[in-house]
Design an enzyme around this catalytic site. Structure first.
Site, PDB file in Angstrom:
ATOM      1  N   GLU A   1      -3.332  -7.783  -1.399  1.00 39.64           N
ATOM      2  CA  GLU A   1      -4.066  -7.551   0.014  1.00 39.64           C
ATOM      3  C   GLU A   1      -5.185  -6.619  -0.145  1.00 39.64           C
ATOM      4  OE1 GLU A   1      -0.881  -7.929   3.456  1.00 39.64           O
ATOM      5  OE2 GLU A   1      -0.827  -6.172   2.451  1.00 39.64           O
TER       6      GLU A   1
ATOM      7  N   GLY B   1       1.386  -7.940   5.951  1.00 42.43           N
ATOM      8  CA  GLY B   1       1.344  -8.958   5.209  1.00 42.43           C
ATOM      9  C   GLY B   1       2.654  -9.125   3.992  1.00 42.43           C
TER      10      GLY B   1
ATOM     11  N   VAL C   1       0.826  -1.189  -0.151  1.00 48.15           N
ATOM     12  CA  VAL C   1      -0.055   0.297  -0.067  1.00 48.15           C
ATOM     13  C   VAL C   1       0.782   1.373  -0.019  1.00 48.15           C
ATOM     14  CG1 VAL C   1      -1.910   1.162   1.392  1.00 48.15           C
ATOM     15  CG2 VAL C   1      -1.647  -1.337   1.277  1.00 48.15           C
ATOM     16  N   GLY C   2       0.293   2.209  -0.620  1.00 49.60           N
ATOM     17  CA  GLY C   2       1.174   3.640  -0.643  1.00 49.60           C
ATOM     18  C   GLY C   2       1.268   4.307  -2.021  1.00 49.60           C
ATOM     19  N   ASN C   3       1.717   5.524  -1.640  1.00 51.53           N
ATOM     20  CA  ASN C   3       2.013   6.313  -3.088  1.00 51.53           C
ATOM     21  C   ASN C   3       2.909   5.735  -3.878  1.00 51.53           C
ATOM     22  OD1 ASN C   3       0.226   8.610  -2.339  1.00 51.53           O
ATOM     23  ND2 ASN C   3       1.469   8.854  -0.725  1.00 51.53           N
ATOM     24  N   VAL C   4       4.046   5.060  -3.562  1.00 49.11           N
ATOM     25  CA  VAL C   4       5.004   4.638  -4.627  1.00 49.11           C
ATOM     26  C   VAL C   4       4.640   3.405  -5.192  1.00 49.11           C
ATOM     27  CG1 VAL C   4       7.341   3.533  -5.065  1.00 49.11           C
ATOM     28  CG2 VAL C   4       6.973   5.723  -3.351  1.00 49.11           C
TER      29      VAL C   4
END
Length: 508
Positions: free
Chosen positions: A292, A386, A268-271
């Site tokens: 996930e 995860g 998860v995230g911006n990158v």
């Protein structure tokens, strides 16, 4: 909105969140829905926090042990932490208020692999689960729960809990029904293989069947998930995405990947979201995801016809894309599958499907060990989540990160990781804006040049200086496999704690 509650027995248990909170007592073990800010209960956390404040004002103890799928939101983890209502928390969190409570010692935190956390509850490792609080998009005639925007550990908590509270949220689209694929793993000693050989297979039910006699309350809500906008991809994110695509192209040239055979997992995230944006203009087609979370970038790939299936356990969408999902869930459920995290993250399935896995990190050392969780070895950020489920079991396990943080005061590449979540045996590829290091097939000393080349130029001389000294001492002592100067291995971190920067030029 009571038409979303079709079961007469459960319709008779509708009450306010304040009334329902009376079923949650001091010392209770409480399992709730929620994963990456989606599908968490919206009303009960506030009511429980208010009850905690009232009890504390009377001089009484009131704290719970809180179990989730993963992170929730400020109006769940945050307000409970602020009210000093959480004694123990697991398995993953990202709320700043809760993080501070963990790091100042108010709240105990156990950082478990997400694939295992539900099993631990099921097997009674934590003791009896007292209450399960689960968000639903509706309750069927038979009393089954139709999950909302995440599944997470809902099945394990509902099965294990003595009491169940259901929040039925009218903000969640009723068209989500049919997106979930609920498959229960039989309990020990009757384990069986999960019958998944393709990311898009459906093997279970579209609902969670429960014992309706355990339901003590049903609460009606109408509130959105925590949908934080993704930042526009900056120059560094775009370079990282480009380097990741260069790596994939290299795998195609080597005959280890085809343009229509890419099965991905993404953190998860911006990158990571920028990486998926880069795939839009790539040669890759028929992309599949077994992961996930569903992020904005995956929705774009689906809309463009680039991604044919996305299997996950939850959404992690911006407000704009959450609205899009609510408006068009009926169409998206043909492509998107939400599974229990015990299935979405299961090591056996991850290994079988041959995933190319991409996750973030806090730091990596010159030999390829990765720290995903603890700043300077002691301060918890969010948790391992995860990432280890996929890293250890994926076909190719990659980590992506900017080379530095805190305005250049922290290097993402260090001599020795101050905490290790992913060992050198599991880490295959590391990528920064300066390129990628393919560590496969290399002994520890063969990795060093590649890792130093990924560091920001300001830190490369310091890393080389450390390695040269370690190599000199190792030759003398015949300890050449993984050379270290133990007295200086954490010198970058020590400088940061003392001066505010890992660089030798102090800010003070």
């Amino acid at each position: 909105m009571s038409d979303r509650i079709a079961n007469a027995q459960l319709k008779g248990k509708i009450m306010s969140a304040e009334e329902a909170a009376q079923f949650v007592n001091d010392g209770d073990k409480v399992g709730i829905s929620g994963f990456t800010g989606a599908g968490y209960p919206k009303a009960l956390p506030k009511a429980i926090a208010e009850r905690a404040k009232e009890e504390h004002a009377k001089g009484n103890s009131y704290m719970i042990d809180l179990f989730t799928g993963a992170s929730t939101a400020d109006d769940c983890d945050g307000i409970l932490a602020e009210a000093d209502a959480i004694r123990f928390r697991t398995p993953y969190q990202s709320d700043p208020t809760l993080r501070n409570k963990i790091n100042d010692g108010t709240t105990f935190y156990a950082d478990y692999h997400l694939s295992e956390s539900g099993m631990y509850v099921e097997q009674g490792f934590f003791g009896q689960m007292n209450v399960a609080i689960v968000e639903a998009t509706r309750i069927t005639d038979e009393g089954h729960i139709v999950p909302s925007s995440s599944v997470g550990n809902n099945v394990e908590y509902l099965d294990a809990a003595e009491k169940i509270i259901i929040e039925v949220n009218s903000w969640q689209s009723v068209e989500l029904e049919g997106m979930a694929d609920i498959w229960r793993m039989p309990s020990l000693p009757n384990r069986v293989p999960i019958p998944l050989t393709e990311a898009g297979q459906r093997i279970g039910k579209t609902y969670i069947d429960i014992d309706p006699n355990k339901v003590v309350a049903v609460v009606e809500t109408d509130a959105p998930d925590r949908n934080a906008p993704f930042k526009p991809a900056d120059e560094i994110s775009q370079k990282i995405a480009g380097n990741f695509l260069d790596f994939l192209e290299g795998e195609v040239r080597a005959g280890r990947l085809t343009y229509d055979g890419y099965v991905m997992q993404s953190g998860v995230g911006n990158v990571p979201n920028a990486v998926m944006a880069g795939l839009l203009d790539s040669k890759f087609e028929n992309i599949k995801a077994y992961t996930e979370v569903i992020q904005d970038g995956m929705v774009d790939l689906i809309d463009a016809g680039k991604m044919t299936v996305a299997s996950a356990t939850s959404f992690s969408l911006s407000p704009e894309y959450a609205e899009k999902m609510n408006e068009d869930a009926k169409r998206y459920r043909n492509t998107i599958i939400l599974r229990p995290q015990s299935v979405s993250n299961h090591p056996e399935v991850v290994r079988r499907l041959g995933l190319i896995c991409t996750n973030g990190l806090v730091e990596a050392d010159i030999y390829g060990n990765v720290n995903s969780t603890n700043v300077t070895g002691s301060r918890m950020m969010n948790g391992v989540g995860g990432s280890a489920d996929f890293t250890r079991n994926g076909y190719i396990s990659s980590f992506i990160t900017p080379s530095e943080a805190k305005g250049g005061d922290i290097s993402a590449i260090v001599p020795f990781a101050s905490h290790i979540d992913h060992t050198e045996q599991d880490v295959k590829v590391i990528i920064t804006e300066y390129g990628y290091a393919d560590l496969r097939g290399l002994a520890p000393r063969q990795r060093v040049d590649k890792m130093i080349a990924l560091a920001h130029p300001d830190y490369r001389p310091l890393l080389q200086e450390y390695y040269d000294k370690a190599l000199h001492l190792a030759k003398e002592k015949k300890m050449m496999h993984t050379p270290h100067v133990l007295s200086e291995a954490l010198s970058f971190h020590q400088r940061f704690l003392e001066t505010g920067s890992m660089k030798k030029t102090s800010k003070k």
